[in-house]
Motif scaffolding. Structure first.
Motif, PDB file in Angstrom:
ATOM      1  N   VAL A 107     -50.296 -18.331  -6.192  1.00 33.49           N
ATOM      2  CA  VAL A 107     -50.525 -19.596  -5.510  1.00 33.49           C
ATOM      3  C   VAL A 107     -50.757 -20.627  -6.388  1.00 33.49           C
ATOM      4  N   ALA A 108     -52.015 -20.370  -6.911  1.00 38.60           N
ATOM      5  CA  ALA A 108     -52.876 -21.455  -7.604  1.00 38.60           C
ATOM      6  C   ALA A 108     -51.700 -21.804  -8.865  1.00 38.60           C
ATOM      7  N   MET A 109     -51.058 -20.999  -9.370  1.00 36.49           N
ATOM      8  CA  MET A 109     -49.969 -21.305 -10.299  1.00 36.49           C
ATOM      9  C   MET A 109     -48.964 -22.361  -9.967  1.00 36.49           C
ATOM     10  N   LYS A 110     -48.835 -22.232  -8.895  1.00 40.73           N
ATOM     11  CA  LYS A 110     -47.656 -23.255  -8.188  1.00 40.73           C
ATOM     12  C   LYS A 110     -48.154 -24.738  -8.149  1.00 40.73           C
ATOM     13  N   ASN A 111     -49.433 -25.066  -8.517  1.00 40.50           N
ATOM     14  CA  ASN A 111     -49.857 -26.174  -8.760  1.00 40.50           C
ATOM     15  C   ASN A 111     -49.600 -27.011 -10.267  1.00 40.50           C
ATOM     16  N   ALA A 112     -48.515 -27.911  -9.993  1.00 41.96           N
ATOM     17  CA  ALA A 112     -48.120 -28.346 -11.489  1.00 41.96           C
ATOM     18  C   ALA A 112     -49.059 -28.802 -12.422  1.00 41.96           C
ATOM     19  N   ASP A 113     -50.304 -29.243 -12.048  1.00 42.70           N
ATOM     20  CA  ASP A 113     -51.425 -29.452 -12.798  1.00 42.70           C
ATOM     21  C   ASP A 113     -52.185 -28.720 -13.183  1.00 42.70           C
ATOM     22  N   PHE A 114     -52.331 -27.545 -12.823  1.00 39.68           N
ATOM     23  CA  PHE A 114     -52.796 -26.195 -13.159  1.00 39.68           C
ATOM     24  C   PHE A 114     -52.623 -25.545 -14.373  1.00 39.68           C
ATOM     25  N   VAL A 115     -53.366 -25.330 -15.238  1.00 39.11           N
ATOM     26  CA  VAL A 115     -53.164 -24.628 -16.672  1.00 39.11           C
ATOM     27  C   VAL A 115     -54.087 -23.100 -16.421  1.00 39.11           C
ATOM     28  N   ALA A 116     -53.550 -21.999 -16.310  1.00 42.11           N
ATOM     29  CA  ALA A 116     -54.345 -20.725 -16.344  1.00 42.11           C
ATOM     30  C   ALA A 116     -54.725 -20.601 -17.618  1.00 42.11           C
ATOM     31  N   ARG A 117     -56.081 -19.965 -17.364  1.00 39.54           N
ATOM     32  CA  ARG A 117     -56.759 -19.477 -18.637  1.00 39.54           C
ATOM     33  C   ARG A 117     -56.545 -17.924 -19.030  1.00 39.54           C
ATOM     34  N   GLU A 118     -56.554 -17.832 -20.149  1.00 37.02           N
ATOM     35  CA  GLU A 118     -56.281 -16.698 -20.818  1.00 37.02           C
ATOM     36  C   GLU A 118     -56.989 -15.393 -20.319  1.00 37.02           C
ATOM     37  N   SER A 119     -58.319 -15.640 -20.030  1.00 37.11           N
ATOM     38  CA  SER A 119     -59.057 -14.643 -19.228  1.00 37.11           C
ATOM     39  C   SER A 119     -58.685 -14.186 -17.894  1.00 37.11           C
ATOM     40  N   SER A 120     -57.930 -15.102 -16.938  1.00 41.02           N
ATOM     41  CA  SER A 120     -57.511 -14.606 -15.847  1.00 41.02           C
ATOM     42  C   SER A 120     -56.416 -13.611 -15.807  1.00 41.02           C
ATOM     43  N   TYR A 121     -55.559 -14.148 -16.770  1.00 44.63           N
ATOM     44  CA  TYR A 121     -54.533 -12.984 -17.003  1.00 44.63           C
ATOM     45  C   TYR A 121     -54.711 -11.781 -17.545  1.00 44.63           C
ATOM     46  N   GLU A 122     -55.810 -11.761 -18.597  1.00 43.43           N
ATOM     47  CA  GLU A 122     -56.458 -10.461 -19.077  1.00 43.43           C
ATOM     48  C   GLU A 122     -56.927  -9.782 -17.924  1.00 43.43           C
ATOM     49  N   LEU A 123     -57.903 -10.221 -17.224  1.00 44.92           N
ATOM     50  CA  LEU A 123     -58.424  -9.657 -16.179  1.00 44.92           C
ATOM     51  C   LEU A 123     -57.418  -8.991 -14.896  1.00 44.92           C
ATOM     52  N   LEU A 124     -56.438  -9.723 -14.551  1.00 44.50           N
ATOM     53  CA  LEU A 124     -55.512  -9.029 -13.682  1.00 44.50           C
ATOM     54  C   LEU A 124     -54.561  -8.112 -14.492  1.00 44.50           C
ATOM     55  N   ILE A 125     -54.256  -8.307 -15.465  1.00 43.40           N
ATOM     56  CA  ILE A 125     -53.561  -7.400 -16.233  1.00 43.40           C
ATOM     57  C   ILE A 125     -54.147  -5.987 -16.426  1.00 43.40           C
ATOM     58  N   LYS A 126     -55.597  -6.065 -16.575  1.00 42.60           N
ATOM     59  CA  LYS A 126     -56.477  -4.988 -16.894  1.00 42.60           C
ATOM     60  C   LYS A 126     -56.408  -4.039 -15.537  1.00 42.60           C
ATOM     61  N   GLY A 127     -56.676  -5.002 -14.534  1.00 41.73           N
ATOM     62  CA  GLY A 127     -56.686  -4.401 -13.088  1.00 41.73           C
ATOM     63  C   GLY A 127     -55.478  -3.765 -12.497  1.00 41.73           C
ATOM     64  N   LEU A 128     -54.309  -4.325 -12.916  1.00 42.82           N
ATOM     65  CA  LEU A 128     -53.115  -3.731 -12.436  1.00 42.82           C
ATOM     66  C   LEU A 128     -52.968  -2.263 -13.284  1.00 42.82           C
ATOM     67  N   CYS A 129     -53.066  -2.390 -14.498  1.00 39.90           N
ATOM     68  CA  CYS A 129     -53.191  -1.088 -15.293  1.00 39.90           C
ATOM     69  C   CYS A 129     -53.989  -0.168 -14.873  1.00 39.90           C
ATOM     70  N   ASP A 130     -55.284  -0.484 -14.447  1.00 37.49           N
ATOM     71  CA  ASP A 130     -56.029   0.559 -13.924  1.00 37.49           C
ATOM     72  C   ASP A 130     -55.687   1.145 -12.634  1.00 37.49           C
ATOM     73  N   GLU A 131     -54.730   0.475 -12.019  1.00 41.20           N
ATOM     74  CA  GLU A 131     -54.211   1.294 -10.526  1.00 41.20           C
ATOM     75  C   GLU A 131     -52.855   1.752 -10.914  1.00 41.20           C
ATOM     76  N   GLY A 132     -52.478   1.714 -12.252  1.00 41.51           N
ATOM     77  CA  GLY A 132     -51.247   2.348 -12.794  1.00 41.51           C
ATOM     78  C   GLY A 132     -50.087   1.447 -12.431  1.00 41.51           C
ATOM     79  N   LYS A 133     -50.350   0.101 -12.144  1.00 39.95           N
ATOM     80  CA  LYS A 133     -49.084  -0.865 -11.967  1.00 39.95           C
ATOM     81  C   LYS A 133     -48.765  -1.578 -13.064  1.00 39.95           C
ATOM     82  N   THR A 134     -47.987  -0.556 -14.197  1.00 36.19           N
ATOM     83  CA  THR A 134     -47.898  -1.127 -15.351  1.00 36.19           C
ATOM     84  C   THR A 134     -46.846  -2.056 -15.380  1.00 36.19           C
TER      85      THR A 134
END
Length: 344
Positions: A269-296
Motif C-alpha cells: 500500500v505504501a509503495m502505491k504512493n508515487a512520492d515514496f522511495v522504499a528503503r533497502e532495509s524494508s525489502y531485506e526484512l520482508l524477504i527474510k520474514g517470507l523465507c523464514d515462513e517458507g514463502k520463497t
C-alpha cells in the motif's frame, strides 16, 4: 570589524550607491533609499557590496532599518555560514550604541542556523544575547531551543523551557508541540507524547505529518503494533503521507509483533504512493520474514522488485533464501545459491 570583504563587485564601484550618497544631503533624502538598494543587491546574491555599503553608511552616521539588517543576516546565514552571520549581527547591532535594536526574528534566524549545524552551545549563546538585548522570545524561539536540547538528549532542559514558555503566557504552536512530542518519543516516553497530542486537540492545534511520524516512531520503539496501525490509519484519513523511515520502522514492528503477511500488505500500500522511495532495509526484512515462513516464491518476487530499484542482494539476503530452500527440502537450489554467493 569581524567580517572581511572579498567581493570583486564592491560598493565603491556601484554607480547607484555613489549617486545616492552624492545626492543625499542636496535632495534631503532618507535612509530608506539605501535600504532599497541593499535589498535589491541581496536579491542578486551580492552580499559583499552590501557589507561595504552598510559600513560606509554607518561611518557617515546613516543607519539602515532593522528589517533590512534581518534580511542581510539571513542572506549571510544562507550563503556563507552561521558564524559569518553571527559576526555580522555583532557588527550591525553591537557597534551602534543602542541606535539599532535587534528584533526576535534575527535571533531566531541565528539560533536556527546554529541548531542546523549541531552547535547547541551557540544556540544557548544567542539565547543569552537575546535576553541581554531585552528582546522577548516568541513561541518559535522556545521551539528552537527545545529542539536543540531534545536532540542532545536533554529532555529535562527541554521540559523547563516548555514550562517557561507557559509561564510567559505564550501559546505553544504546532512546532513547539511537535518538538517536545518528538523528544518524548525518541526517549521512549511515548505516553507523555500522547498526552501532549491530546492536549493539542483540546487547544485546537492541528497535528501535522511530523506529529504522527513522531508518535508512530515512539510506538514502534515500544513494539506496540496496534497503536502504530491506529495512528497510521488516522494519518492516512487526514491525507498525510509517510516517509521511508517511518515505513521502515512500521515494517519492522509488524514483522515482529504481527505477521510478515500483514507487513507485506502494508508495504505494498505504501509503495502505491508515487512520492515514496522504499528503503533497502524494508525489502531485506520482508524477504527474510517470507523465507523464514517458507514463502520463497513471494520472496523472489519481492527480490525482483528490489533489484528493479537498484538494490543488489547482499550476503544476508542470500542466506535468507538458502535457509528458506533448506526448510522446503530443496537442497539443490540452496547449494546453487550458496555457490552464486561465493562468486559475488
Amino acid at each position: 570589524m569581524g567580517v572581511e570583504d572579498s567581493g570583486e563587485f564592491c560598493a565603491k564601484k556601484c554607480k547607484v550607491f555613489r549617486a545616492l550618497v552624492e545626492s543625499y544631503r542636496v535632495c534631503d533624502s532618507a535612509p530608506f533609499v539605501f535600504d532599497s538598494l541593499i535589498v535589491s543587491l541581496l536579491e542578486m546574491n551580492k552580499l559583499d557590496p552590501c557589507i561595504d555599503i552598510v559600513r560606509m553608511l554607518h561611518n557617515r552616521g546613516i543607519i539602515v532599518n532593522v528589517g533590512t539588517c534581518n534580511e542581510f543576516i539571513s542572506s549571510a546565514l544562507k550563503t556563507r555560514d552561521c558564524f559569518f552571520g553571527y559576526d555580522l549581527y555583532k557588527e550591525l547591532f553591537r557597534c551602534e550604541n543602542g541606535k539599532l535594536v535587534p528584533n526576535v526574528h534575527v535571533f531566531n534566524d541565528l539560533m536556527l542556523s546554529f541548531h542546523r549545524n549541531g552547535l547547541l552551545d551557540m544556540v544557548e549563546e544567542v539565547w543569552i544575547e537575546m535576553v541581554k538585548s531585552n528582546c522577548e522570545p516568541n513561541a518559535y524561539s522556545y521551539s528552537i531551543l527545545m529542539e536543540g536540547y531534545c536532540e542532545e538528549g536533554g529532555l529535562e532542559k527541554a521540559e523547563k523551557v516548555w514550562e517557561e514558555l507557559r509561564v510567559k503566557g505564550l501559546n505553544p504552536d504546532v512546532v513547539g508541540y511537535n518538538t517536545l512530542i518528538g523528544g518524548y518519543c525518541r526517549m521512549g516516553e511515548v505516553g507523555k507524547g500522547e498526552e501532549l497530542y491530546r492536549e493539542m486537540g483540546l487547544r485546537g492545534v492541528e497535528g501535522t505529518r511530523v506529529t504522527y511520524e513522531h508518535l508512530i516512531g515512539g510506538y514502534c520503539l515500544a513494539g506496540d503494533a496496534d497503536s502504530v496501525m491506529l495512528l497510521y490509519n488516522d494519518m492516512r484519513r487526514k491525507g498525510f503521507k509517510t516517509d521511508s523511515s517511518t515505513v521502515d520502522s512500521m515494517v519492522r514492528v509488524l514483522c515482529c509483533k504481527r505477521s510478515v503477511s500483514e507487513a507485506l500488505e502494508f508495504f505494498k500500500v505504501a509503495m502505491k504512493n508515487a512520492d515514496f522511495v522504499a528503503r533497502e532495509s524494508s525489502y531485506e526484512l520482508l524477504i527474510k520474514g517470507l523465507c523464514d515462513e517458507g514463502k520463497t516464491e513471494e520472496a523472489l518476487k519481492l527480490q525482483a522488485q528490489m533489484a528493479g530499484k537498484g538494490f543488489r542482494p547482499k550476503s544476508h539476503v542470500y542466506g535468507a533464501f538458502i535457509d528458506g530452500y533448506l526448510k522446503q527440502g530443496n537442497a539443490d537450489e540452496a547449494e546453487s545459491l550458496r555457490k552464486e554467493m561465493m562468486d559475488m
